[in-house]
Design an enzyme around this catalytic site. Structure first.
Site, PDB file in Angstrom:
ATOM      1  N   HIS A  23       0.839  -1.189   0.000  1.00 31.35           N
ATOM      2  CA  HIS A  23       0.000   0.000   0.000  1.00 31.35           C
ATOM      3  C   HIS A  23       0.875   1.240   0.000  1.00 31.35           C
ATOM      4  O   HIS A  23       2.079   1.180   0.205  1.00 31.35           O
ATOM      5  CB  HIS A  23      -0.927   0.018   1.221  1.00 31.35           C
ATOM      6  CG  HIS A  23      -2.045  -0.957   1.120  1.00 31.35           C
ATOM      7  ND1 HIS A  23      -1.948  -2.263   1.530  1.00 31.35           N
ATOM      8  CD2 HIS A  23      -3.298  -0.838   0.593  1.00 31.35           C
ATOM      9  CE1 HIS A  23      -3.086  -2.891   1.305  1.00 31.35           C
ATOM     10  NE2 HIS A  23      -3.909  -2.056   0.730  1.00 31.35           N
ATOM     11  N   LYS A  75      -0.378   4.902   4.609  1.00 23.88           N
ATOM     12  CA  LYS A  75      -1.257   3.975   5.333  1.00 23.88           C
ATOM     13  C   LYS A  75      -0.768   3.791   6.760  1.00 23.88           C
ATOM     14  O   LYS A  75       0.412   3.580   7.002  1.00 23.88           O
ATOM     15  CB  LYS A  75      -1.306   2.625   4.614  1.00 23.88           C
ATOM     16  CG  LYS A  75      -2.323   1.652   5.258  1.00 23.88           C
ATOM     17  CD  LYS A  75      -2.588   0.469   4.379  1.00 23.88           C
ATOM     18  CE  LYS A  75      -3.603  -0.482   5.004  1.00 23.88           C
ATOM     19  NZ  LYS A  75      -4.894   0.155   5.345  1.00 23.88           N
TER      20      LYS A  75
END
Ligand SMILES: NC(=O)c1ccc[n+]([C@@H]2O[C@H](COP(=O)([O-])OP(=O)(O)OC[C@H]3O[C@@H](n4cnc5c(N)ncnc54)[C@H](O)[C@@H]3O)[C@@H](O)[C@H]2O)c1
Ligand SMILES: O=C(O)C1=N[C@H](C(=O)O)CCC1
Length: 275
Positions: free
Chosen positions: A155, A159
């Site tokens: 990600h 995040k």
């Protein structure tokens, strides 16, 4: 027309969700709010979420933003989502919660609030990933214990939680099939003289960097061959479309805790596995 309010309007997901609601036939954007003190509070919704036809401003009072709504879509933070869900339960509003990284106490609160109003709670609202949850369970069932299981997720560099909620759900599906205890088998990264891999472990690898929207791979590794199943989200619209689909689905449901398997009709008859 289902009236929907969006929490976290200024967030990476918030803008995608607001635009998905606005452009979805049968849905109406009833309000949008942000955390108190967020610099977008008071600014035009149109400008914040890039919707020239949108009216009103970004609020910071959830009750006011929910006044005309039937459903809240909340992709914010664990503490915020729980706070907003409690308000929904008080006001009798349904909720769609995509936030990940909830701790056990927050999950318990969510289950309790879902006894008062209908709630869709899912770590990944894309159609493809919800199919993948079922596929990896079937693959693990068919392939059997000779195939080592490993999960990789990647990600963006902003995040906050790891592993992703999607990876957690993938691991839960695999543990269910194998009859494993999640905490006992997971190896969150490996470092030092780990010794040989054992049959009863599941490696979890996490990549963070740049603007990766969301990638998940499950590896089924045997001697002589391996299978890899990967889901790559190209942009956040895939999650937003799923969230709006969930909002239109949940609005007339009985109180209870549902997930995208229910929304997409991917669950065999029976209650949600999260209850
Ligand atoms: N279920 C899914 O399909 C899916 C997809 C993408 C992201 N997510 C999850 O959604 C969450 C948000 O992701 P993001 O990348 O949009 O994060 P983000 O930080 O960009 O956005 C969150 C927004 O919520 C706002 N916020 C915080 N507290 C608030 C409150 N009390 N009221 C209103 N707004 C508040 C923040 O100011 C921020 O703008 C994360 O937990 C992420 O894992 C889930
Ligand atoms: O961008 C994020 O953050 C995402 N979070 C969800 C998760 O934690 O699984 C879904 C994928 C994107």
């Amino acid at each position: 027309m289902v009236k929907i309010t969006v929490a976290g309007a200024a967030g990476r997901m918030g803008g995608h969700i607001a635009r998905a609601v606005y452009n979805r036939q049968g849905a109406e954007l009833a309000g949008a709010f942000e955390a108190p003190g967020n610099p977008t509070v008071g600014k035009s919704l149109a400008g914040v979420v890039g919707l020239s036809g949108a009216e009103g401003v970004v609020g910071d009072d959830p009750a006011e933003a929910l006044a005309e709504a039937q459903v809240l879509i909340d992709f914010t933070s664990p503490a915020s989502s729980i706070k907003n869900l409690k308000l929904c339960a008080t006001l009798g509003k349904a909720a769609v919660i995509g936030t990940t990284g909830l701790n056990e106490a927050q999950k318990k609160t969510l289950v309790a609030q879902a006894k008062k109003v209908p709630v869709v709670f899912a770590p990944n609202m894309s159609v493809g990933m919800n199919l993948m949850f079922k596929l990896v369970a079937q693959m693990a069932q068919v392939l059997g214990p000779d195939y080592a299981l490993e999960v990789l997720e990647a990600h963006h560099d902003q995040k906050k939680d790891a592993p992703s909620g999607t990876a957690v759900r993938l691991i839960e599906e695999l543990c269910r099939v194998r009859g494993w205890n999640y905490d006992e088998v997971c190896r969150h990264g490996r470092v030092g003289m780990t010794g040989a891999r054992t049959a009863n472990e599941l490696g979890v690898s996490v990549i963070r960097g740049g603007d990766i929207v969301g990638e998940h791979t499950v590896y089924f590794i045997a001697n002589g061959e391996r299978l890899e199943l990967t889901h790559r989200a190209h942009n956040r619209d895939t999650f937003a479309q799923g969230a709006v689909r969930a909002a239109l689905w949940v609005v007339n449901k009985e109180p209870g805790l549902y997930d995208m398997q229910d929304v997409l009709g991917l669950r065999e008859a029976g209650k949600s596995e999260q209850e």
